[in-house]
Design a protein around this motif. Structure first.
Motif, mmCIF file in Angstrom:
data_model
loop_
_atom_site.group_PDB
_atom_site.id
_atom_site.type_symbol
_atom_site.label_atom_id
_atom_site.label_comp_id
_atom_site.label_asym_id
_atom_site.label_seq_id
_atom_site.Cartn_x
_atom_site.Cartn_y
_atom_site.Cartn_z
ATOM 1 N N LYS A 61 40.584 43.268 45.194
ATOM 2 C CA LYS A 61 40.518 42.715 43.847
ATOM 3 C C LYS A 61 39.221 43.137 43.167
ATOM 4 O O LYS A 61 39.219 43.573 42.027
ATOM 5 N N LYS A 62 38.136 43.017 43.913
ATOM 6 C CA LYS A 62 36.839 43.273 43.302
ATOM 7 C C LYS A 62 36.571 44.744 43.068
ATOM 8 O O LYS A 62 35.955 45.118 42.079
ATOM 9 N N TRP B 103 39.606 49.867 42.744
ATOM 10 C CA TRP B 103 39.569 51.222 42.190
ATOM 11 C C TRP B 103 38.861 52.204 43.110
ATOM 12 O O TRP B 103 39.154 53.389 43.092
ATOM 13 N N LYS C 265 41.136 53.928 46.140
ATOM 14 C CA LYS C 265 42.289 54.813 45.915
ATOM 15 C C LYS C 265 41.959 56.246 46.273
ATOM 16 O O LYS C 265 40.842 56.673 46.124
ATOM 17 N N ILE D 160 43.085 53.211 36.769
ATOM 18 C CA ILE D 160 43.078 51.770 37.004
ATOM 19 C C ILE D 160 44.487 51.220 36.800
ATOM 20 O O ILE D 160 44.988 50.444 37.599
ATOM 21 N N PHE E 20 36.883 47.537 36.409
ATOM 22 C CA PHE E 20 36.542 47.643 37.830
ATOM 23 C C PHE E 20 37.232 46.562 38.653
ATOM 24 O O PHE E 20 37.764 46.815 39.716
ATOM 25 N N SER E 21 37.210 45.344 38.151
ATOM 26 C CA SER E 21 37.832 44.256 38.908
ATOM 27 C C SER E 21 39.191 43.871 38.332
ATOM 28 O O SER E 21 39.896 43.057 38.901
ATOM 29 N N LYS E 22 39.563 44.479 37.214
ATOM 30 C CA LYS E 22 40.804 44.172 36.493
ATOM 31 C C LYS E 22 40.873 42.720 36.055
ATOM 32 O O LYS E 22 41.941 42.177 35.798
ATOM 33 N N GLU E 23 39.727 42.071 35.974
ATOM 34 C CA GLU E 23 39.698 40.689 35.508
ATOM 35 C C GLU E 23 39.844 40.648 33.990
ATOM 36 O O GLU E 23 39.354 41.536 33.293
#
Lengths: 152, 419
Positions: free
Chosen positions: A145-146, A149, A152, B117, B160-163
């Motif tokens: 989650k953190k 990216w 990958k 992303i 980066f965190s997709k938050e």
């Protein structure tokens, strides 16, 4: 006949290595022992390092002592071949170099290990180094989650 | 004690193989390597991804941040984020494209990467459709869009965190600039929005995403004549500074005491060099301009009309004038040299002081013009001129940024945090 001082090292499995004092002095650990006790013809035990690893480390020390005059190219090629070893051997070497405290050798092996990481996923790194994944599912999810990216 | 020989294993080839197999079969506890060795390996990983992955291998390798923080910095050049969010026939799903690109410090080497992303249909993204980036800071991007008439939506997105951090709706017919002071996860973050002025009054709205009261607070302030619209905004030392598209017109808003101040710039910049601006008024009122903070100074970059442009009357942004605010004399002064610094102009502009590996970008103004990265150098003359000879200079000057993917929008974004 020129007189060269010799030093005797004893590996963890009991083998003895007689080497020039100058070679042994590249190890700061041994340097301290020699400065402290100045043993003449005494045996310096190296309990953390087995014979196979110790002989490899001493090979490095000898090379780097004798060939100080060879040009840089030669040197780096020899170093590259030296660390082109099995993964388990690298582990033994880095632990020995750390114990004996030989900074250039530590640097050399760290360079090699770091080069094996570049561009690899954690899974692949675990496979190469035979490491168990001891993270919990939740922790893994948290990494994804953190900074997913970056995986990958 | 005398020793005759150097003992070494006198073994047959077969025994040798066997003993190696035996040696190899012993499991080496790599996961228990001492921290000092791990740190030495870690510092050799020069790519942020390798560092993040390294720490995700096993618990033993999850080096405490205090051991590695600040010790082995990797270049801190801005990245770019490219994005597009489009409506689809399926009302629940949004076509979402979001890409991060890191600067290419080594000229086309594999070290430069782009990170996808999102690329595809995403659910629950209806707010994102046609949203536009307004500002970027600390890896977060502030997006805005109009929701029907008289209502604005603002939200934060971290690629980066997709938050996603949503803000309450802001009831207002429109806005001119929007920006924020720090990461929306930090308690002191303030979002700052200005609205179009009406009869010498300007209203602003602020919101604290982490505050107890997350609602928008609007205030109206008087402005002198000719303060027509805010062209660019910058945050520095607790205040938001607004530039009204002319040299003499600036305001500041202090977030702590909520004070609004008109900064009267007394003198206009001097053109003592060989550059003559003939249509000063036009130059003042309508050129793209960018306010930013650099090394504690307030800087202003103005795109200038190229006198030799094949398209007269158009602002091709072929040159940039750069000024710094002289607080004592309340005047903009020419800033001819960046002294190793580099500037990145955009919705939010960045200043970095470049050293070591990043000196390839030093003394340059970077700007994306219609999706193409351009960079400007102060050479023998002032202002910063666009370096046209792309190919020729590519080698010498090392352009680190690639053209934007066609159809996508782009914004500078701070590089990801290292840990």
């Amino acid at each position: 006949m020129a007189f060269t001082k010799k030093v005797t090292l004893k590996s963890s499995d009991g083998e003895l290595f007689i080497i020039d004092r100058a070679v042994a002095l590249q190890s700061r650990t041994i340097q301290y022992v020699l400065e402290d006790t100045n043993p003449v013809d005494a045996i310096i035990p190296v309990p953390a390092v087995d014979a196979r690893t110790l002989s490899k480390v001493l090979e490095y020390c000898k090379k780097h002592l004798i060939d100080l005059n060879t040009d840089f190219e030669d040197y780096s090629k020899w170093d590259k071949d030296f660390v082109d070893a099995e993964v388990w051997m690298l582990y033994d070497l880095i632990m020995a170099a750390d114990y004996l405290h030989i900074p250039p050798l530590i640097d050399l092996i760290c360079d090699k290990i770091a080069s094996m990481f570049k561009g690899q996923t954690p899974d692949k790194i675990r496979e190469i180094f035979n490491i168990d994944n001891d993270f919990s599912k939740e922790e893994e999810e948290d990494f994804k989650k953190k900074s997913g990216w970056a995986f990958k | 004690m005398v020793l005759e020989t150097i003992p070494c294993p006198h073994t047959s080839a077969e025994e040798e193989t066997l003993s190696i197999a035996l040696m190899a079969s012993v499991v080496r506890p790599w996961s228990n390597l001492p921290n000092d060795i791990l740190v030495m390996v870690f510092k050799r990983l020069l790519h942020i991804c390798d560092r993040i992955r390294f720490r995700a291998v096993c618990k033993g390798w999850r080096l405490p941040v205090r051991l590695i923080q600040g010790l082995f910095p990797i270049p801190k050049l801005p990245w770019t984020m490219e994005y597009m969010w489009k409506k689809t026939t399926d009302s629940n799903r949004t076509l979402s494209i979001c890409k991060l690109r890191e600067p290419d410090l080594h000229q086309g080497s594999s070290a430069s990467r782009s990170f996808i992303i999102e690329n595809g249909m995403m659910e629950g993204r209806s707010n994102f459709v046609d949203a536009e980036a307004c500002a970027s800071r600390d890896g977060w991007v502030l997006f805005s869009k109009e929701e029907g008439k008289g209502s604005l939506i603002f939200f934060f997105f971290s690629p980066f965190s997709k938050e996603v951090i949503s803000l309450p709706h802001l009831e207002s017919p429109g806005f001119e600039v929007a920006t924020f002071s720090s990461a929306p996860t930090s308690p002191d973050c303030v979002v700052f929005v200005t609205h179009p002025p009406e009869s010498r009054k300007i209203s602003i709205s602020i919101c604290r995403p982490c505050g107890d009261d997350r609602t928008w607070n609007s205030s109206t302030f008087r402005v002198p004549r000719f303060f027509d619209s805010v062209e660019s905004v910058a945050y520095m030392g607790g205040s938001f500074y607004c530039h009204f598209g002319c040299f003499f017109r600036m305001t500041s808003f202090n977030t702590a005491n909520q004070k609004w101040r008109i900064i009267r710039i007394r003198s206009h910049p001097s053109y003592d060099n060989d550059i003559v601006i003939d249509d000063f008024d036009v130059f003042c009122f309508s050129n793209p301009n960018y306010l930013l903070e650099g090394e504690g100074e307030l800087l202003l970059a103005y795109a200038a009309k190229d006198p030799y442009s094949p398209y007269p009357g158009q602002y091709d942004e072929e040159q940039f004038f750069l000024y710094k605010l002289d607080w004592k004399r309340k005047a903009w002064r020419n800033k001819r040299r960046l002294r190793g610094g580099a500037i990145f102009l955009g919705k939010t502009s960045f200043w970095i002081s470049s050293e070591g590996e990043t000196e390839t970008v030093a003394n340059r103004v970077h700007h994306y013009s219609r999706g193409t990265p351009k960079f400007y150098l102060s050479r023998w003359d002032y202002p910063f001129g666009h370096v046209e000879e792309y190919r020729e200079y590519r080698e010498k000057c090392k352009i680190c940024y690639h053209p934007c993917t066609e159809g996508l929008k782009t914004i500078w974004i701070a590089p990801p945090p290292e840990f």
